[in-house]
Design an enzyme around this catalytic site. Sequence first.
Site, PDB file in Angstrom:
ATOM      1  N   SER A  23      52.469  29.779  68.551  1.00 37.95           N
ATOM      2  CA  SER A  23      52.768  30.827  69.418  1.00 37.95           C
ATOM      3  C   SER A  23      52.367  32.053  69.266  1.00 37.95           C
ATOM      4  CB  SER A  23      54.393  30.909  69.539  1.00 37.95           C
ATOM      5  OG  SER A  23      55.106  31.169  68.457  1.00 37.95           O
ATOM      6  N   ASN A 110      64.766  31.345  63.130  1.00 35.79           N
ATOM      7  CA  ASN A 110      65.749  30.961  64.019  1.00 35.79           C
ATOM      8  C   ASN A 110      66.448  32.185  64.350  1.00 35.79           C
ATOM      9  OD1 ASN A 110      64.675  28.290  63.885  1.00 35.79           O
ATOM     10  ND2 ASN A 110      66.657  27.418  63.254  1.00 35.79           N
ATOM     11  N   THR A 155      68.049  44.653 113.899  1.00 39.95           N
ATOM     12  CA  THR A 155      68.877  43.477 113.637  1.00 39.95           C
ATOM     13  C   THR A 155      68.055  42.033 114.429  1.00 39.95           C
ATOM     14  OG1 THR A 155      70.335  43.183 115.291  1.00 39.95           O
ATOM     15  CG2 THR A 155      70.793  44.485 113.445  1.00 39.95           C
ATOM     16  N   HIS A 156      67.660  41.232 113.456  1.00 40.78           N
ATOM     17  CA  HIS A 156      67.079  40.170 114.073  1.00 40.78           C
ATOM     18  C   HIS A 156      65.650  40.674 114.338  1.00 40.78           C
ATOM     19  CE1 HIS A 156      70.794  37.726 114.637  1.00 40.78           C
ATOM     20  NE2 HIS A 156      71.177  38.957 114.903  1.00 40.78           N
ATOM     21  N   SER A 277      38.023  45.236 104.619  1.00 38.21           N
ATOM     22  CA  SER A 277      37.703  43.875 104.613  1.00 38.21           C
ATOM     23  C   SER A 277      35.994  43.840 104.293  1.00 38.21           C
ATOM     24  CB  SER A 277      38.038  43.582 106.087  1.00 38.21           C
ATOM     25  OG  SER A 277      37.137  42.475 106.358  1.00 38.21           O
ATOM     26  N   LYS A 283      39.213  47.352 109.232  1.00 35.40           N
ATOM     27  CA  LYS A 283      40.443  46.971 108.675  1.00 35.40           C
ATOM     28  C   LYS A 283      40.639  48.024 107.470  1.00 35.40           C
ATOM     29  CE  LYS A 283      42.793  43.930 109.247  1.00 35.40           C
ATOM     30  NZ  LYS A 283      42.619  42.394 108.647  1.00 35.40           N
ATOM     31  N   ASN A 285      43.890  47.302 104.964  1.00 35.09           N
ATOM     32  CA  ASN A 285      44.997  46.448 104.529  1.00 35.09           C
ATOM     33  C   ASN A 285      45.887  46.752 103.579  1.00 35.09           C
ATOM     34  OD1 ASN A 285      43.818  44.636 106.416  1.00 35.09           O
ATOM     35  ND2 ASN A 285      42.463  43.788 104.864  1.00 35.09           N
ATOM     36  N   GLU A 290      51.669  43.682 100.033  1.00 33.27           N
ATOM     37  CA  GLU A 290      51.330  42.044 100.007  1.00 33.27           C
ATOM     38  C   GLU A 290      51.332  41.308  98.546  1.00 33.27           C
ATOM     39  OE1 GLU A 290      48.803  41.004 103.770  1.00 33.27           O
ATOM     40  OE2 GLU A 290      48.014  42.590 102.481  1.00 33.27           O
ATOM     41  N   TYR A 317      69.027  25.646  67.638  1.00 28.16           N
ATOM     42  CA  TYR A 317      67.598  25.929  68.008  1.00 28.16           C
ATOM     43  C   TYR A 317      66.900  24.642  68.034  1.00 28.16           C
ATOM     44  CZ  TYR A 317      62.841  27.500  67.797  1.00 28.16           C
ATOM     45  OH  TYR A 317      61.581  27.728  68.209  1.00 28.16           O
ATOM     46  N   GLN A 322      61.020  28.341  72.410  1.00 29.12           N
ATOM     47  CA  GLN A 322      59.749  28.968  72.301  1.00 29.12           C
ATOM     48  C   GLN A 322      59.222  29.341  73.594  1.00 29.12           C
ATOM     49  OE1 GLN A 322      56.893  28.649  68.729  1.00 29.12           O
ATOM     50  NE2 GLN A 322      55.505  27.637  70.481  1.00 29.12           N
ATOM     51  N   LYS A 325      59.677  32.958  75.594  1.00 29.48           N
ATOM     52  CA  LYS A 325      59.149  34.186  75.626  1.00 29.48           C
ATOM     53  C   LYS A 325      57.986  34.290  76.448  1.00 29.48           C
ATOM     54  CE  LYS A 325      59.037  33.442  71.234  1.00 29.48           C
ATOM     55  NZ  LYS A 325      60.413  32.709  71.473  1.00 29.48           N
TER      56      LYS A 325
END
Length: 457
Positions: A23, A110, A155-156, A277, A283, A285, A290, A317, A322, A325
Amino acid sequence: MEKMWAGRFEKALDKSADDFNSSIHFDKKMYKQDIKGSLEHASMLCSVGILSSDDLDKITNGLLSILDDLNSGALTFDENAEDIHMFVEAELTKRIGDAGKRLHTARSRNDQVALDLRLYMRDETNSIIVLLKKLIGAVLTQAKSNQDAIMPGYTHLQRAQPITFSHHLLAYCMMFMRDITRLKDALARMNYSPLGSCALAGTTYNTNRDIVAEKLGFDGVCMNSIDGVSDRDYCIELESAFATVMMHLSRFSEEIILWSSWEFKFVELDDSYTTGSSIMPQKKNPDMAELVRGKTGRVYGDLMATLTMLKGIPLAYNKDMQEDKEAIFDSVETVAKCLEVFIPMIETMKPIKENMYNAACRGFINATDLADYLTKKGMPFRSAYKIVGTIVGRCVKENITLDKLPLEVYKEYSDVFDTDLYNEISLETCISKRISKGSTGYESVKEQIKYVEEFLK
Ligand code: ARG
């Protein structure tokens, strides 16, 4: 390199199994915490007479020299080591001889790994809290300078009632403030030292766990050694809190993406936080927003991975652990990266008040206020609501707004209507008359700004 535990075996570990088991390529991140824990462990061992002061000196100097060399790059991690704990101990023994071999008395990997991860995540979480405060500051600055910017509240995703941009932004301040308190709650609950739990059953040595815990800034020790080495609740709590931060950032991102579209154009993002773009010359963006929205999924995934990893393992343990992490490191690093780009994106974002106002003028978002106008003059709210609904229906057909509809037409529906209705339904009145606590009213928004400022102090 021969394994520390090689004495028990007749054959060496297969190379593929060794690589699979190792690890160090991710737990090397915790070298500072590993060394810090070992320094305190050694000094405790000496204080209770388990280590001589001569050995303690050697161990302390040895560990500090390893720390310096790792910091400076003079020493690099041996990727063949099993993990960071084995690496540091082997390097120490290489440097100081037998004293290095005494460090692991009354300790196991441990409890060592359990300690390192708590220390590491405590540091990282505190950095996230600092970033969240910066973000709240950035959102608050925008909120303060946009108290007069009227926009439709939705709303909506349908225009609903007039609000100010400031009020809308302050909603995000509240979310990020809760995120901070959530992280602090988790920090308080995890701030107990597992060190001294040893492999699982504790130790026959006369150790003093409390001293080590105190020196390392813990509020106490884990009271059950089996729990001490097998508890990863704090990982789940932190990952869950990080997932919630990402959910908030993602909702905010979604709005910023919408707002910066030509359909809304409520905000203009700075060139330095947008991309072009490869084919469409026009464009611009909102890639940062995003990506933040997109990365939310992996942080949710990290939480799921840890929950699932833990659900079937018996006490205490197991090597499955492991896997804790990589998930939590990814989770905290993703949140940090997102915050680091999100903060300046907010700081440089330019609201376009005019477009917000124009949007607020269409969509009958003052219809509730018109119903309230009739209600305040004595009509039951349900009757007022029905009349206004009918009037809105007519306006839609005739393509006219409520403020342009002549009084004679209003009178067709109710005698209660009078010239004062036009003032009642102006967008400015709709805002300034909202007097309830927490509302979009100008005074209420000022109170909310103070509330956030108090929090940040
Ligand atoms: N690298 C291990 C982990 O991250 C350290 C603990 C190993 N303990 C053991 N008994 N194999 O969990």
